[in-house]
Design a protein around this motif. Structure first.
Motif, PDB file in Angstrom:
ATOM      1  N   LYS A  71      36.953  18.163  46.830  1.00  0.00           N
ATOM      2  CA  LYS A  71      36.493  17.788  48.166  1.00  0.00           C
ATOM      3  C   LYS A  71      36.339  16.277  48.322  1.00  0.00           C
ATOM      4  CE  LYS A  71      33.823  22.056  48.803  1.00  0.00           C
ATOM      5  NZ  LYS A  71      32.460  22.621  48.986  1.00  0.00           N
ATOM      6  N   THR A  86      36.611  22.432  53.642  1.00  0.00           N
ATOM      7  CA  THR A  86      35.341  22.396  52.916  1.00  0.00           C
ATOM      8  C   THR A  86      35.027  23.740  52.251  1.00  0.00           C
ATOM      9  OG1 THR A  86      33.916  23.091  54.771  1.00  0.00           O
ATOM     10  CG2 THR A  86      34.469  20.758  54.621  1.00  0.00           C
ATOM     11  N   ASP A 146      35.209  21.963  42.328  1.00  0.00           N
ATOM     12  CA  ASP A 146      35.257  22.037  43.788  1.00  0.00           C
ATOM     13  C   ASP A 146      34.789  20.723  44.414  1.00  0.00           C
ATOM     14  OD1 ASP A 146      36.145  24.605  43.523  1.00  0.00           O
ATOM     15  OD2 ASP A 146      34.241  25.551  44.067  1.00  0.00           O
ATOM     16  N   VAL A 168      37.361  15.771  52.270  1.00  0.00           N
ATOM     17  CA  VAL A 168      36.978  16.642  53.378  1.00  0.00           C
ATOM     18  C   VAL A 168      36.070  15.986  54.420  1.00  0.00           C
ATOM     19  CG1 VAL A 168      37.281  18.708  51.978  1.00  0.00           C
ATOM     20  CG2 VAL A 168      35.013  17.617  52.097  1.00  0.00           C
TER      21      VAL A 168
END
Length: 198
Positions: free
Chosen positions: A92, A78, A88, A99
């Motif tokens: 994720k 994370t 980002d 994540v």
């Protein structure tokens, strides 16, 4: 989008601490002075780089034999950072690292071999995106251990490796009109580790 690869590099950051192994039995990675970075080809014309900002782990060795080292490292998936919030978030998401389901990336060494003065080949199991595959890290020491102003003994090393994200089930991509794809499959990983003697 190459972040996913970085994670893989992930756990391997611990191998960087190998040079210290010949001087003590147990070391702990210093997260504040350890970097796990990755680079992935973007649109066939440039490289996008990123890093994982939270890494932890230990290195244990029997006596003064570096080849006896046991490395156990964990990367917080994370904590990926490519300097672009939208990218980002995509990395994720379930399209890449997912994540929420796979919050960590881990590396556990299985073999350490001398590869020249101050150099080692570290083989281990990298678990990324719920998939475990063997990887080999090229590790080089950065000098003898030193004592810091607080009385701690510190040592460091650097490591590199390359992985294919597709080997870990990270297959998202987008074709380009001119040919090729949006994101390369090969991920280059670079690790700088600083460790503290327990």
């Amino acid at each position: 989008m190459k972040s996913w690869i970085s994670k893989a590099a992930v756990g391997i950051a611990m191998i960087v601490a190998l040079p210290i192994l010949a001087h003590a039995d147990s070391w702990q990675i210093d997260p504040a002075h350890t970097n796990v970075e990755f680079s992935v080809r973007h649109m066939m014309i440039s490289n996008v780089k990123g890093q994982f900002q939270k890494t932890s782990g230990t290195v244990d060795v029997n006596g003064k034999d570096p080849t006896s080292a046991k490395i156990d490292a964990t990367i917080d998936a994370t904590s990926i950072n490519t300097r672009v919030d939208k990218r980002d978030a995509h990395l994720k998401s379930p399209a890449f690292l997912d994540v929420d389901k796979f919050p960590t990336i881990t590396f556990k060494s299985t073999k350490v071999e001398v590869d020249g003065p101050g150099k080692w080949k570290v083989t281990g199991d990298l678990t990324l995106h719920g998939v475990t595959k063997p990887v080999v890290l090229e590790v080089e020491g950065t000098g003898a251990p030193i004592n810091d102003p607080m009385g701690n003994t510190r040592a460091g090393a650097s490591a590199t490796t390359k992985i294919k994200r597709s080997d870990f089930g990270l297959t998202w991509n987008q074709p380009l009109e001119a040919g090729g794809v949006m994101v390369g499959d090969e991920v280059a990983i670079s690790i700088d580790v600083e460790a503290i003697k327990k």
